[in-house]
Scaffold this active site. Structure first.
Site, PDB file in Angstrom:
ATOM      1  N   ASP A 212       6.910  32.874  34.958  1.00 13.14           N
ATOM      2  CA  ASP A 212       7.939  32.211  34.136  1.00 13.14           C
ATOM      3  C   ASP A 212       7.602  32.063  32.647  1.00 13.14           C
ATOM      4  O   ASP A 212       7.897  31.016  32.037  1.00 13.14           O
ATOM      5  CB  ASP A 212       8.238  30.812  34.696  1.00 13.14           C
ATOM      6  CG  ASP A 212       8.773  30.849  36.117  1.00 13.14           C
ATOM      7  OD1 ASP A 212       8.923  31.941  36.670  1.00 13.14           O
ATOM      8  OD2 ASP A 212       9.019  29.763  36.681  1.00 13.14           O
TER       9      ASP A 212
ATOM     10  N   GLU B  22      12.311  32.151  36.315  1.00 10.80           N
ATOM     11  CA  GLU B  22      13.130  31.148  37.013  1.00 10.80           C
ATOM     12  C   GLU B  22      14.531  31.180  36.402  1.00 10.80           C
ATOM     13  O   GLU B  22      14.669  31.191  35.175  1.00 10.80           O
ATOM     14  CB  GLU B  22      12.515  29.752  36.853  1.00 10.80           C
ATOM     15  CG  GLU B  22      13.315  28.676  37.591  1.00 10.80           C
ATOM     16  CD  GLU B  22      12.693  27.280  37.494  1.00 10.80           C
ATOM     17  OE1 GLU B  22      11.559  27.151  37.021  1.00 10.80           O
ATOM     18  OE2 GLU B  22      13.383  26.326  37.903  1.00 10.80           O
TER      19      GLU B  22
ATOM     20  N   LYS C  29      13.647  34.272  40.487  1.00  9.85           N
ATOM     21  CA  LYS C  29      13.528  33.247  41.540  1.00  9.85           C
ATOM     22  C   LYS C  29      14.419  32.053  41.213  1.00  9.85           C
ATOM     23  O   LYS C  29      14.484  31.616  40.061  1.00  9.85           O
ATOM     24  CB  LYS C  29      12.055  32.821  41.682  1.00  9.85           C
ATOM     25  CG  LYS C  29      11.425  32.211  40.445  1.00  9.85           C
ATOM     26  CD  LYS C  29       9.926  32.055  40.670  1.00  9.85           C
ATOM     27  CE  LYS C  29       9.232  31.334  39.547  1.00  9.85           C
ATOM     28  NZ  LYS C  29       9.603  29.941  39.344  1.00  9.85           N
TER      29      LYS C  29
ATOM     30  N   VAL D 152       3.374  29.437  33.398  1.00  7.58           N
ATOM     31  CA  VAL D 152       3.806  28.047  33.182  1.00  7.58           C
ATOM     32  C   VAL D 152       4.789  27.626  34.261  1.00  7.58           C
ATOM     33  O   VAL D 152       5.512  28.442  34.814  1.00  7.58           O
ATOM     34  CB  VAL D 152       4.452  27.885  31.793  1.00  7.58           C
ATOM     35  CG1 VAL D 152       3.454  28.231  30.699  1.00  7.58           C
ATOM     36  CG2 VAL D 152       5.719  28.717  31.618  1.00  7.58           C
ATOM     37  N   THR D 153       4.833  26.313  34.496  1.00  6.99           N
ATOM     38  CA  THR D 153       3.863  25.341  34.052  1.00  6.99           C
ATOM     39  C   THR D 153       2.839  25.129  35.164  1.00  6.99           C
ATOM     40  O   THR D 153       3.149  25.332  36.333  1.00  6.99           O
ATOM     41  CB  THR D 153       4.530  23.984  33.700  1.00  6.99           C
ATOM     42  OG1 THR D 153       5.166  23.453  34.886  1.00  6.99           O
ATOM     43  CG2 THR D 153       5.537  24.117  32.607  1.00  6.99           C
TER      44      THR D 153
ATOM     45  N   CYS E 126       5.638  25.430  38.533  1.00  4.86           N
ATOM     46  CA  CYS E 126       5.868  26.747  39.154  1.00  4.86           C
ATOM     47  C   CYS E 126       4.584  27.489  39.492  1.00  4.86           C
ATOM     48  O   CYS E 126       4.535  28.223  40.483  1.00  4.86           O
ATOM     49  CB  CYS E 126       6.790  27.570  38.279  1.00  4.86           C
ATOM     50  SG  CYS E 126       8.468  26.871  38.265  1.00  4.86           S
TER      51      CYS E 126
ATOM     52  N   GLN F 294     -11.721  20.215  47.555  1.00  6.59           N
ATOM     53  CA  GLN F 294     -11.953  20.346  48.999  1.00  6.59           C
ATOM     54  C   GLN F 294     -12.276  21.791  49.399  1.00  6.59           C
ATOM     55  O   GLN F 294     -11.711  22.346  50.338  1.00  6.59           O
ATOM     56  CB  GLN F 294     -10.743  19.852  49.787  1.00  6.59           C
ATOM     57  CG  GLN F 294     -10.377  18.395  49.475  1.00  6.59           C
ATOM     58  CD  GLN F 294      -9.133  17.964  50.221  1.00  6.59           C
ATOM     59  OE1 GLN F 294      -9.182  17.698  51.407  1.00  6.59           O
ATOM     60  NE2 GLN F 294      -8.024  17.913  49.509  1.00  6.59           N
TER      61      GLN F 294
HETATM   62  C1  C5J Z   1       8.349  26.034  35.669  1.00  9.27           C
HETATM   63  C2  C5J Z   1       9.709  24.066  35.398  1.00  9.27           C
HETATM   64  N1  C5J Z   1       8.387  27.350  35.463  1.00  9.27           N
HETATM   65  N2  C5J Z   1       8.694  23.359  34.915  1.00  9.27           N
HETATM   66  N3  C5J Z   1       9.548  25.387  35.687  1.00  9.27           N
HETATM   67  O1  C5J Z   1       7.296  25.449  35.804  1.00  9.27           O
HETATM   68  O2  C5J Z   1      10.790  23.562  35.570  1.00  9.27           O
END
Ligand code: C5J
Length: 225
Positions: free
Chosen positions: A26, A74, A131, A159-160, A164, A204
């Site tokens: 993204d 996204e 996506k 990101v982020t 995502c 872990q």
């Molecule tokens: C992503 C978001 N790509 N933070 N989307 O992390 O909404």
């Protein structure tokens, strides 16, 4: 087979470059540039710029070494039929998904803001996975693309970190993929979420994956000529 051992937290991992993919999550104008979805939600988008240089380096290395590169974006259909109403209803109504902003309709496929930032533009032949959710496996053909190449290890960046990237790493982990996450090639609007997000992945005994650096990955590959 091209084996390499990559130093990582909580332990070094041995991977086969022929069965590894670089997955860039993204890196879209809507998240990184002023006027997009990220800023509309009240975030300081400049914080995401720090991941661009390391991702460029990873892309150069992957392309030079014939490693599969997959990009994700996204976003939603222009009619928003694939956007859950609860997701659309979030935030200030003037800046919701589908609203018109300076880079076109926010988080809508085909709009300028939905594009990947020019510095990281996909090369010809690199799959781009669109996506509708946070995770790159949810309602996409990513698993099929990876299975067709017998991929077993993912280098996940973008990101982020805590949204995502994290969701994708968790989905990949449940599907049996080994995830390596170069922390400097990920970024968040929230410094503390970035740090804790990476710690959660490696906790872990590597519950979701292994955290490394772009330099450690670069050191394990022949430099581009
Ligand atoms: C992503 C978001 N790509 N933070 N989307 O992390 O909404």
């Amino acid at each position: 087979m091209r084996k390499a051992e990559i130093p990582a937290d909580p332990n070094a991992v041995t991977i086969d470059w022929d069965r590894t993919a670089l997955v860039v999550i993204d890196m879209q104008r809507d998240f990184l540039e002023p006027g997009g979805f990220g800023e509309a939600l009240g975030n300081d988008v400049s914080k995401l710029a720090r991941a661009v240089g390391p991702i460029r380096r990873l892309l150069t290395l992957a392309r030079a070494n014939k490693i599969l590169v997959v990009h994700t974006r996204e976003g939603h259909r222009p009619d928003l039929a694939d956007a859950p109403p609860l997701k659309v209803a979030r935030g200030d109504p003037r800046f919701r998904i589908g609203a018109t902003g300076p880079m076109g309709r926010i988080l809508v496929r085909g709009e300028p803001g939905h594009d990947i930032v020019p510095e990281l533009r996909p090369a010809d032949g690199e799959p781009v996975v669109d996506k509708p959710g946070k995770g790159a496996f949810y309602e996409t053909d990513l698993a099929l693309i990876l299975r067709n190449r017998a991929i077993e290890t993912l280098i996940v960046c973008g990101v982020t970190t805590e949204v995502c990237v994290h969701t994708t790493v968790r989905e990949a982990n449940d599907r049996g993929f080994r995830c390596l996450v170069p922390g400097d090639a990920c970024a968040s609007y929230f410094d503390e979420f970035h740090v804790v997000g990476l710690r959660m992945i490696a906790a872990q005994g590597g519950i979701f994956g292994f955290v490394t650096t772009t330099a450690a990955i670069a050191a394990s590959l022949p430099a581009p000529t």
